[in-house]
Structures are given as structure tokens and as C-alpha cells.
Design a protein around this motif. Structure first.
Motif, PDB file in Angstrom:
ATOM      1  N   TYR A  15       0.693  -1.176   0.123  1.00 34.27           N
ATOM      2  CA  TYR A  15       0.074   0.212  -0.041  1.00 34.27           C
ATOM      3  C   TYR A  15       0.651   1.121   0.015  1.00 34.27           C
ATOM      4  O   TYR A  15       0.246   2.355  -0.339  1.00 34.27           O
ATOM      5  CB  TYR A  15      -0.891  -0.057   1.215  1.00 34.27           C
ATOM      6  CG  TYR A  15      -2.097  -0.998   1.158  1.00 34.27           C
ATOM      7  CD1 TYR A  15      -3.142  -0.834   0.155  1.00 34.27           C
ATOM      8  CD2 TYR A  15      -2.118  -2.337   1.738  1.00 34.27           C
ATOM      9  CE1 TYR A  15      -4.101  -1.739   0.125  1.00 34.27           C
ATOM     10  CE2 TYR A  15      -3.010  -3.007   1.879  1.00 34.27           C
ATOM     11  CZ  TYR A  15      -4.032  -2.968   1.136  1.00 34.27           C
ATOM     12  OH  TYR A  15      -5.141  -4.007   0.834  1.00 34.27           O
ATOM     13  N   THR A  16       2.068   1.359   0.498  1.00 34.54           N
ATOM     14  CA  THR A  16       2.989   2.467   0.253  1.00 34.54           C
ATOM     15  C   THR A  16       3.967   2.433  -0.720  1.00 34.54           C
ATOM     16  O   THR A  16       4.327   3.329  -1.273  1.00 34.54           O
ATOM     17  CB  THR A  16       3.795   2.681   1.710  1.00 34.54           C
ATOM     18  OG1 THR A  16       4.507   1.632   2.080  1.00 34.54           O
ATOM     19  CG2 THR A  16       2.734   2.502   2.816  1.00 34.54           C
ATOM     20  N   ASN A  26       6.002  11.366   0.007  1.00 37.93           N
ATOM     21  CA  ASN A  26       5.448  10.498   0.940  1.00 37.93           C
ATOM     22  C   ASN A  26       3.785  10.485   1.081  1.00 37.93           C
ATOM     23  O   ASN A  26       3.516  11.908   0.913  1.00 37.93           O
ATOM     24  CB  ASN A  26       6.134  10.856   2.124  1.00 37.93           C
ATOM     25  CG  ASN A  26       7.511   9.992   2.256  1.00 37.93           C
ATOM     26  OD1 ASN A  26       7.743   8.746   2.561  1.00 37.93           O
ATOM     27  ND2 ASN A  26       8.682  10.947   2.333  1.00 37.93           N
ATOM     28  N   TYR A  27       3.316   9.469   1.691  1.00 42.24           N
ATOM     29  CA  TYR A  27       2.009   9.759   2.119  1.00 42.24           C
ATOM     30  C   TYR A  27       1.726  10.445   3.370  1.00 42.24           C
ATOM     31  O   TYR A  27       2.985  10.561   4.327  1.00 42.24           O
ATOM     32  CB  TYR A  27       1.287   8.234   1.948  1.00 42.24           C
ATOM     33  CG  TYR A  27       1.228   7.421   0.815  1.00 42.24           C
ATOM     34  CD1 TYR A  27       0.107   7.792   0.198  1.00 42.24           C
ATOM     35  CD2 TYR A  27       2.293   6.348   0.477  1.00 42.24           C
ATOM     36  CE1 TYR A  27      -0.009   7.154  -1.130  1.00 42.24           C
ATOM     37  CE2 TYR A  27       1.957   5.680  -0.629  1.00 42.24           C
ATOM     38  CZ  TYR A  27       0.817   6.056  -1.510  1.00 42.24           C
ATOM     39  OH  TYR A  27       0.585   5.545  -2.522  1.00 42.24           O
ATOM     40  N   ARG A  28       0.594  10.893   3.813  1.00 41.48           N
ATOM     41  CA  ARG A  28       0.449  11.590   5.016  1.00 41.48           C
ATOM     42  C   ARG A  28       0.530  10.492   6.083  1.00 41.48           C
ATOM     43  O   ARG A  28       0.036   9.273   5.932  1.00 41.48           O
ATOM     44  CB  ARG A  28      -1.098  12.398   5.186  1.00 41.48           C
ATOM     45  CG  ARG A  28      -1.279  13.526   4.265  1.00 41.48           C
ATOM     46  CD  ARG A  28      -2.648  13.849   4.194  1.00 41.48           C
ATOM     47  NE  ARG A  28      -2.648  15.019   3.215  1.00 41.48           N
ATOM     48  CZ  ARG A  28      -2.327  16.162   3.388  1.00 41.48           C
ATOM     49  NH1 ARG A  28      -2.089  16.746   4.866  1.00 41.48           N
ATOM     50  NH2 ARG A  28      -2.444  17.111   2.625  1.00 41.48           N
ATOM     51  N   TYR A  81      -2.526   8.165   6.269  1.00 38.85           N
ATOM     52  CA  TYR A  81      -2.488   6.844   5.359  1.00 38.85           C
ATOM     53  C   TYR A  81      -1.731   5.972   6.040  1.00 38.85           C
ATOM     54  O   TYR A  81      -2.175   4.563   5.883  1.00 38.85           O
ATOM     55  CB  TYR A  81      -1.924   7.411   3.888  1.00 38.85           C
ATOM     56  CG  TYR A  81      -2.182   6.296   3.089  1.00 38.85           C
ATOM     57  CD1 TYR A  81      -3.115   6.227   2.330  1.00 38.85           C
ATOM     58  CD2 TYR A  81      -1.045   5.463   2.598  1.00 38.85           C
ATOM     59  CE1 TYR A  81      -3.105   4.843   1.607  1.00 38.85           C
ATOM     60  CE2 TYR A  81      -0.856   4.347   1.812  1.00 38.85           C
ATOM     61  CZ  TYR A  81      -1.985   4.176   1.314  1.00 38.85           C
ATOM     62  OH  TYR A  81      -2.215   3.244   0.233  1.00 38.85           O
ATOM     63  N   PHE A  82      -0.630   5.983   6.454  1.00 36.01           N
ATOM     64  CA  PHE A  82       0.394   5.011   7.034  1.00 36.01           C
ATOM     65  C   PHE A  82      -0.621   4.607   8.152  1.00 36.01           C
ATOM     66  O   PHE A  82      -0.276   3.256   8.612  1.00 36.01           O
ATOM     67  CB  PHE A  82       1.487   5.707   7.626  1.00 36.01           C
ATOM     68  CG  PHE A  82       2.780   5.958   6.491  1.00 36.01           C
ATOM     69  CD1 PHE A  82       3.615   4.511   6.266  1.00 36.01           C
ATOM     70  CD2 PHE A  82       3.144   6.886   5.782  1.00 36.01           C
ATOM     71  CE1 PHE A  82       4.545   4.572   5.437  1.00 36.01           C
ATOM     72  CE2 PHE A  82       4.035   6.873   4.999  1.00 36.01           C
ATOM     73  CZ  PHE A  82       4.899   5.867   4.593  1.00 36.01           C
ATOM     74  N   THR A 126      -4.871   7.760  13.461  1.00 33.94           N
ATOM     75  CA  THR A 126      -3.968   8.724  13.077  1.00 33.94           C
ATOM     76  C   THR A 126      -3.157   9.532  14.309  1.00 33.94           C
ATOM     77  O   THR A 126      -2.145   9.695  14.485  1.00 33.94           O
ATOM     78  CB  THR A 126      -4.602  10.123  12.311  1.00 33.94           C
ATOM     79  OG1 THR A 126      -5.338   9.488  11.111  1.00 33.94           O
ATOM     80  CG2 THR A 126      -3.542  10.975  11.932  1.00 33.94           C
TER      81      THR A 126
END
Length: 224
Positions: A87-88, A138-140, A143-144, A152
Motif C-alpha cells: 500500500y505504500t 510520501n503519504y500522510r 494514510y500510514f 492517526t
């Protein structure tokens, strides 16, 4: 580690993966993920064996207990790392740098022991921080967090605690990166071995070559 998973990656293949790797179409999981999963699993087994014999060997640092889960996740380390990659699409060097961070974290917090309750949160945190250090985009955190199965706010707190417990020592130079690559390579040397994707070193070599070509072109234009 199964010998069938071992192969040698040529410099040409490495450069191709670095600049031409299709994160959307190429579903191959980086080899370093399997090596890292195996290494961490052995570390956990050793810590569990020590914990059975010594009560004092359990994690005593209350600050580092922020990584403990209320319930032990039923996902294996290998599956968890594969999910993060799926997913990343974090590059192979991210996992090497994450391994550096895990080692530094354990050295800076000797009372901390990697176990089934804290390994998943530690992995998603170190990989996210390593991705921010290595990758240009990068993702936020949100998202991670979804990828790692956290909220979050939970991941934000884990990142903050991790940085302070690490003393913000995040820089990884090429020589350090190379030494950890060699260590990971030795993990599979019995089965024939393979070379971990050394993207940081390769990137520096290619950038140096590009700078030389750029200077040559500038000189050529001046002479013309």
C-alpha cells in the motif's frame, strides 16, 4: 531462509529498479523484506527465551511501552511488511534505513525488548520515519496509520515518542547504510546469498555521473 529465494542482483538490474521500477504494475516484493522479517523473528524468539528465564528481561522502560498493543496482532511480521509495501510502495532502501533505526532505538533504550506486542507498532513507525528520510514524496501520517491498523493520533504519538527516544538521530550516511546492507546479506549467505538493493549508494554514483556529464556539456557549450 529458503535458498530458492536467493538471487544475485546485478548493478544494471539495480539501476533499472531504481529509476524504471513501476510501483503500480510491478508486484514483486523487495527481497530485503523477507530478510528483515526473518531477522526480527529470530530476535523476538531470543527475547522470549530470555524472558522465560529472567523476569528482569521484560521491557522496563515505561516510555517505550507506548509501542505495546492491548492485544497481540495475529498477523505475521512477513505479512505485515508485505502489507506495508503493497500500500505504500516504499523502496527497498526504506526498509534498510528502518532496520538502522530499530537498531539505534534498541541501543538507546536498553530496557526495550522487541516482542509480539510491540513489533508491529515499532515497524510501522520506523518505516514511516525512514520513508520520510529517504523518499522525496510520501503519504500522510493518516494514510500510514490506516495501513498499519492504527488511528492517526496513535501513529502521531508513536512518531513523536520514537523521535525523542531516539534523540532525533536519524541521519544515515552511505557507509552506515552499506554496513547494514552487508549485515542483512550475511543473514542469507548460507543459502547462496544475494545483494540487498543498495539504492543509496547507487543513487549517489548516478548523481555524481550526471553532474560530471552536466559539467562536460556546459564546457562544450562554452567552447562552441
Amino acid at each position: 531462509m529458503a535458498a530458492s529465494n536467493s538471487l544475485t542482483i546485478s548493478p544494471r538490474k539495480l539501476r533499472s529498479d531504481l529509476y524504471c521500477y513501476s510501483y503500480q504494475n510491478d508486484a514483486n516484493t523487495p527481497l530485503v523484506i523477507s530478510v528483515l522479517a526473518s531477522l526480527i523473528e529470530r530476535t523476538m524468539t531470543r527475547n522470549e527465551r530470555i524472558a522465560k528465564n529472567c523476569k528482569w528481561s521484560l521491557t522496563k522502560d515505561y516510555r517505550s511501552r507506548v509501542f505495546d498493543c492491548h492485544e497481540t496482532p495475529d498477523m505475521t511480521i512477513q505479512s505485515y511488511l508485505e502489507r506495508i509495501f503493497r500500500y505504500t510502495k516504499a523502496g527497498p532502501s526504506v526498509y534498510v534505513v528502518a532496520y538502522v533505526y530499530i537498531d539505534r532505538f534498541c541501543q538507546a533504550n536498553p530496557g526495550f525488548r522487541i516482542n509480539a506486542r510491540n513489533v508491529h507498532r515499532l515497524l510501522i513507525t520506523t518505516i514511516m520515519v525512514a520513508s520520510k528520510y529517504v523518499e522525496d514524496m510520501n503519504y500522510r501520517n493518516s494514510y500510514f496509520a490506516r495501513v498499519g491498523g492504527l488511528t492517526t493520533n496513535e501513529l502521531n504519538n508513536l512518531e513523536l515518542e520514537f523521535l525523542f527516544l531516539m534523540g532525533f538521530k536519524l541521519h544515515v550516511n552511505v557507509s552506515v547504510f552499506e554496513s547494514y546492507c552487508c549485515h542483512l546479506e550475511r543473514e542469507v549467505s548460507i543459502g547462496g546469498g544475494y545483494h540487498i538493493e543498495r539504492t543509496l549508494r547507487c543513487a549517489e554514483e548516478i548523481k555524481s555521473r550526471q553532474n560530471e556529464e552536466r559539467r562536460y556539456n556546459q564546457i562544450a557549450r562554452i567552447m562552441l
